[in-house]
Scaffold this active site. Sequence first.
Site, PDB file in Angstrom:
ATOM      1  N   LYS A  95      -5.378   9.534   4.863  1.00 55.32           N
ATOM      2  CA  LYS A  95      -4.098   9.302   5.548  1.00 55.32           C
ATOM      3  C   LYS A  95      -3.662  10.597   6.219  1.00 55.32           C
ATOM      4  CE  LYS A  95       0.466   7.427   4.174  1.00 55.32           C
ATOM      5  NZ  LYS A  95       1.248   6.980   2.986  1.00 55.32           N
ATOM      6  N   SER A 171       3.267   2.490   3.912  1.00 55.35           N
ATOM      7  CA  SER A 171       2.943   3.326   5.043  1.00 55.35           C
ATOM      8  C   SER A 171       1.456   3.666   5.161  1.00 55.35           C
ATOM      9  CB  SER A 171       3.739   4.628   4.969  1.00 55.35           C
ATOM     10  OG  SER A 171       3.358   5.371   3.826  1.00 55.35           O
ATOM     11  N   SER A 195       3.702   2.668  -0.964  1.00 57.36           N
ATOM     12  CA  SER A 195       2.895   2.837   0.248  1.00 57.36           C
ATOM     13  C   SER A 195       1.387   2.792   0.083  1.00 57.36           C
ATOM     14  CB  SER A 195       3.254   4.148   0.940  1.00 57.36           C
ATOM     15  OG  SER A 195       4.340   3.936   1.782  1.00 57.36           O
TER      16      SER A 195
HETATM   17  N1  GLN Z   1       8.523   1.596   2.262  1.00 68.17           N
HETATM   18  C1  GLN Z   1       9.102   2.660   1.503  1.00 68.17           C
HETATM   19  C2  GLN Z   1       9.901   3.567   2.375  1.00 68.17           C
HETATM   20  O1  GLN Z   1       9.940   3.363   3.565  1.00 68.17           O
HETATM   21  C3  GLN Z   1       8.022   3.415   0.759  1.00 68.17           C
HETATM   22  C4  GLN Z   1       7.230   4.288   1.627  1.00 68.17           C
HETATM   23  C5  GLN Z   1       6.251   5.117   0.837  1.00 68.17           C
HETATM   24  O2  GLN Z   1       5.882   4.782  -0.277  1.00 68.17           O
HETATM   25  N2  GLN Z   1       5.861   6.223   1.427  1.00 68.17           N
HETATM   26  O3  GLN Z   1      10.532   4.460   1.891  1.00 68.17           O
END
Ligand code: GLN
Length: 534
Positions: A95, A171, A195
Amino acid sequence: MNYTDLSAFEISQKVRSGEIKAVEMVEAALAQIAAVDGVQGQLDYKGQDPAQDDKVHAFISLTSDLARSQAAEVDRKVAEGDDPGLLAGVPLSVKDIFCVEHTHTTAASRMLANFEPPYTATAVNRLTQAGALLVGKTNLDEFTYGSSSESSAFQPCPYNPWNPKYAAGGSSGGSAAAVAARETPLSLGTDTGGSIRQPSAFCGVVGLKPTYSRVSRYGLIAFASSFDCPGPITRDVRDAALMLQAIAGSDPQDSTSSTVAPSDYRSALEQDVRGLRIGLSPDYGHISYPDTETGEISYQAIQREVSQAVFNAAEALARAGAEIIENVPMPNSRFGIPAYFVISRVEAASNLHRFDGVKYGFRTTHPFNDLSELYRLSRAEGFGVQPKLRILMGMYVSAAQHAANYYQRALKVRAMIRKDLTDAFNPKGAYRLDALLTPTTPTTAFKRNDVFGNTVLMQYSDQMTVCANHAGMPAITIPGGLDQAGLPIGIQFIANDFREDLLFRAGRAFETATASAAWRAIKPIVLSNQQVIS
Ligand code: GLN
């Protein structure tokens, strides 16, 4: 032999034995990327080419030369009888939130579009030292803020390999899509509120959020430092165990990394689930959200096929000898999203201060009169909507006059959520669970553009995942079937601190029990010549 169908475990065995060469594996991965990925995410993308509509777009950048030289080194070690490592010759994607020396590390933000870090993240170093071959950096929501990967400043964003009209989740959407589309058998993601697990569920792959502190955060661009966890995304549980084995363990560069010795995850895979106590909680059968005007909580049942998949999994595990404990209360899980919303924004706002147009990253090209104008212009132009929203929110809820109502209260709720789980896992308590079995997401993948822009709905796609982040406990998502539309369903196991071994045991037992299920034979649409059905 189709190289891209091999698991990481199989590849490392074959490379070690000399049956295949690491250099061949790199070329196979790059050929697969060329076949299915299409154009990579880029700034100011204006493309309208319909040929891109059924591509995956998992990557922001490829590191083909680096992978080729790493492969040559693995082959040299095999030839000379040196140990090539646990992941010898296994193609890897990472990532694009992890620093890798001499490569761009963008966080999918204009702010870092040209950033070349002077060092490499510990987790990435450990993977390549174990013989993995880094072929590229995957796309994500800007700074990991989101659940669909659509907020990336680098477009096109990742599409779901099971149906490219659908979101890959986020994400870590690029990582999950790359694994599902057989571009790399391993991908390194991060999980702050879900994520790793939410996109893995959407893309029908395995995703593990380790215990907080199990894997070093050194070299990871921070979102919310008290939640962030690097972790594996793979096609099966055994590969997740292998990958965790390579990255787990203390790191002198990260003072919060745990000094507890990692377990032998590979031997956990050999154990079955007889006697394991696996819990089900009614509090994971619905999502609950407060009315934004009145604060009153409403409930909405999760997608029926998803809850059915969880019950089917419980039955399969019971047949394999596990004891299923029903009605385990998790009364505070409904506060998981609101509490996460507050705490994560406070930490995000704090972590984003360093991007100021001076130290590194984007700087405005417009004229400015003084330092604060330089800051303002650089941040206004460099950040997309999500970082800006999170800065505003984070500063508000932690301001002196509001902190007691929001931030301090959210920290208390966080402790209550952890207590629900520690009570359930307490060996002297009423439930004495080894693992809790839940859905990973309330629904299967949503269509691209359908939820984007609706921050509330987007947030609630993490309701099943976020409590493990609050608690700092490990959780894994595993493919558990397909819905009517042919989209993957994820089931999740959560375990007590440092008990990733139990997640691997339960997950592997479920895989074994369902090895001949009809849905397992179905592959993502981008791997076939079928027309995409909308
Ligand atoms: N969807 C969550 C957020 O937008 C988690 C994102 C993540 O785990 N990086 O904060």
